[in-house]
Design a protein around this motif. Structure first.
Motif, mmCIF file in Angstrom:
data_model
loop_
_atom_site.group_PDB
_atom_site.id
_atom_site.type_symbol
_atom_site.label_atom_id
_atom_site.label_comp_id
_atom_site.label_asym_id
_atom_site.label_seq_id
_atom_site.Cartn_x
_atom_site.Cartn_y
_atom_site.Cartn_z
ATOM 1 N N GLN A 179 0.808 -1.215 0.000
ATOM 2 C CA GLN A 179 0.000 0.000 0.000
ATOM 3 C C GLN A 179 0.846 1.273 0.000
ATOM 4 N N ASP A 180 2.161 1.126 -0.205
ATOM 5 C CA ASP A 180 3.037 2.296 -0.187
ATOM 6 C C ASP A 180 3.936 2.299 -1.424
ATOM 7 N N THR A 181 3.783 3.315 -2.269
ATOM 8 C CA THR A 181 4.550 3.362 -3.516
ATOM 9 C C THR A 181 6.050 3.543 -3.279
ATOM 10 N N ALA A 182 6.426 4.263 -2.205
ATOM 11 C CA ALA A 182 7.858 4.441 -1.907
ATOM 12 C C ALA A 182 8.502 3.091 -1.613
ATOM 13 N N LEU A 183 7.778 2.233 -0.904
ATOM 14 C CA LEU A 183 8.310 0.892 -0.604
ATOM 15 C C LEU A 183 8.402 0.057 -1.870
ATOM 16 N N GLN A 184 7.448 0.237 -2.763
ATOM 17 C CA GLN A 184 7.478 -0.486 -4.031
ATOM 18 C C GLN A 184 8.719 -0.121 -4.841
ATOM 19 N N LYS A 185 9.194 1.115 -4.657
ATOM 20 C CA LYS A 185 10.359 1.578 -5.414
ATOM 21 C C LYS A 185 11.672 1.269 -4.705
ATOM 22 N N GLY A 186 11.612 0.658 -3.523
ATOM 23 C CA GLY A 186 12.837 0.231 -2.856
ATOM 24 C C GLY A 186 13.274 1.024 -1.641
ATOM 25 N N ASP A 187 12.426 1.916 -1.112
ATOM 26 C CA ASP A 187 12.773 2.703 0.076
ATOM 27 C C ASP A 187 12.617 1.834 1.328
ATOM 28 N N THR A 188 13.742 1.357 1.851
ATOM 29 C CA THR A 188 13.667 0.456 3.015
ATOM 30 C C THR A 188 13.499 1.200 4.337
ATOM 31 N N THR A 189 13.819 2.485 4.388
ATOM 32 C CA THR A 189 13.798 3.220 5.651
ATOM 33 C C THR A 189 12.439 3.145 6.331
ATOM 34 N N LYS A 190 11.368 3.401 5.577
ATOM 35 C CA LYS A 190 10.022 3.355 6.155
ATOM 36 C C LYS A 190 9.665 1.956 6.640
ATOM 37 N N LEU A 191 10.076 0.947 5.872
ATOM 38 C CA LEU A 191 9.763 -0.430 6.246
ATOM 39 C C LEU A 191 10.488 -0.815 7.535
ATOM 40 N N VAL A 192 11.730 -0.372 7.689
ATOM 41 C CA VAL A 192 12.493 -0.647 8.906
ATOM 42 C C VAL A 192 11.775 -0.026 10.107
ATOM 43 N N GLU A 193 11.367 1.235 9.969
ATOM 44 C CA GLU A 193 10.663 1.922 11.063
ATOM 45 C C GLU A 193 9.362 1.205 11.415
ATOM 46 N N TRP A 194 8.609 0.822 10.394
ATOM 47 C CA TRP A 194 7.335 0.128 10.624
ATOM 48 C C TRP A 194 7.566 -1.224 11.295
ATOM 49 N N ALA A 195 8.549 -1.979 10.802
ATOM 50 C CA ALA A 195 8.828 -3.314 11.342
ATOM 51 C C ALA A 195 9.230 -3.240 12.814
ATOM 52 N N GLU A 196 10.006 -2.214 13.163
ATOM 53 C CA GLU A 196 10.417 -2.017 14.565
ATOM 54 C C GLU A 196 9.193 -1.942 15.479
ATOM 55 N N LYS A 197 8.143 -1.269 15.011
ATOM 56 C CA LYS A 197 6.950 -1.056 15.838
ATOM 57 C C LYS A 197 5.973 -2.221 15.777
ATOM 58 N N SER A 198 6.115 -3.095 14.791
ATOM 59 C CA SER A 198 5.085 -4.115 14.625
ATOM 60 C C SER A 198 5.616 -5.543 14.741
ATOM 61 N N VAL A 199 6.190 -6.083 13.689
ATOM 62 C CA VAL A 199 6.463 -7.523 13.626
ATOM 63 C C VAL A 199 7.732 -7.985 14.349
ATOM 64 N N LEU A 200 8.668 -7.080 14.646
ATOM 65 C CA LEU A 200 9.966 -7.524 15.164
ATOM 66 C C LEU A 200 9.935 -8.050 16.590
ATOM 67 N N SER A 201 8.861 -7.795 17.318
ATOM 68 C CA SER A 201 8.750 -8.343 18.676
ATOM 69 C C SER A 201 8.618 -9.874 18.629
ATOM 70 N N SER A 202 8.332 -10.418 17.456
ATOM 71 C CA SER A 202 8.178 -11.871 17.305
ATOM 72 C C SER A 202 9.491 -12.562 16.932
ATOM 73 N N PHE A 203 10.598 -11.829 16.950
ATOM 74 C CA PHE A 203 11.905 -12.393 16.611
ATOM 75 C C PHE A 203 12.793 -12.426 17.852
ATOM 76 N N ASP A 204 13.557 -13.511 18.009
ATOM 77 C CA ASP A 204 14.471 -13.665 19.136
ATOM 78 C C ASP A 204 15.885 -13.305 18.663
ATOM 79 N N PHE A 205 16.213 -12.024 18.750
ATOM 80 C CA PHE A 205 17.498 -11.546 18.236
ATOM 81 C C PHE A 205 18.679 -12.026 19.075
ATOM 82 N N ASN A 206 18.475 -12.270 20.362
ATOM 83 C CA ASN A 206 19.569 -12.811 21.180
ATOM 84 C C ASN A 206 19.963 -14.196 20.683
#
Length: 195
Positions: A30-57
């Protein structure tokens, strides 16, 4: 009685993977900037949403391998911090540019109720191209399932780094590994800003 209620409220691993991938897929589409390869917004969004489900340690200790025990608690914290940043960018790059016509297929999943470690298998289907296997390894913690590895087209995200990490530790010690990760993250940030 209470433990069975607690276990019942834990989202099953296949549902968790479906939630992570579907939320990311919808967000990217749903975001044209992401479609064109802008990872910055996706990184910010992922931090707030899906990354709590990953065990980085766990991901970091597996990637560092036997050298993990050589690191002090402070060094471990630094390695996890830097490797987490690197992995987030890697995930973002994998998802950015996913087109609407691509779909994610979830393979049938079965597990025993007492299993603590499972693999959820998916396929990314691109019209006119060979499907790509994306398999998620998850471990059960006390209150949830956590992703600790992603195997993309047969290549483990974690073991993919192990040899280069071991070489760096042999050459420059644990501090050299921390510096290598920090430098790589700086390069990726600069590249992300430039695109």
């Amino acid at each position: 009685m209470l433990t069975s209620v607690a276990h019942a409220s834990i989202m099953p691993p296949d549902q968790l993977v479906k939630q992570i991938t579907q939320e990311t897929y919808v967000y990217v589409n749903q975001d044209t900037a992401l479609q064109k390869g802008d990872t910055t917004k996706l990184v910010e969004w992922a931090e707030k949403s899906v990354l709590s489900s990953f065990d980085f340690n766990r991901m970091t200790s597996l990637a560092v391998g036997k050298d993990w025990r050589l690191a002090s608690p402070e060094q471990k914290k630094q390695i996890v911090h830097e490797f987490r940043k690197l992995l987030i960018r890697t995930f973002a790059n994998a998802f950015v540019g996913i087109k609407k016509e691509q779909t994610i297929e979830y393979k049938p999943f079965k597990m025993n109720p007492d299993e603590q470690d499972v693999v959820v298998k998916t396929l990314v289907i691109k019209p006119g191209a060979k499907p790509i296997d994306v398999n998620f390894s998850l471990e059960k913690s006390t209150d949830s399932w956590k992703v600790y590895d992603v195997v993309l087209a047969g290549v483990s995200l974690i073991t993919n780094y192990r040899e280069s990490f071991a070489q760096e530790v042999r050459a420059n010690g644990i501090d050299g590994l921390i510096k290598m990760l920090a430098d790589k993250n700086k390069q990726l940030e600069q590249k992300g800003k430039a695109s």
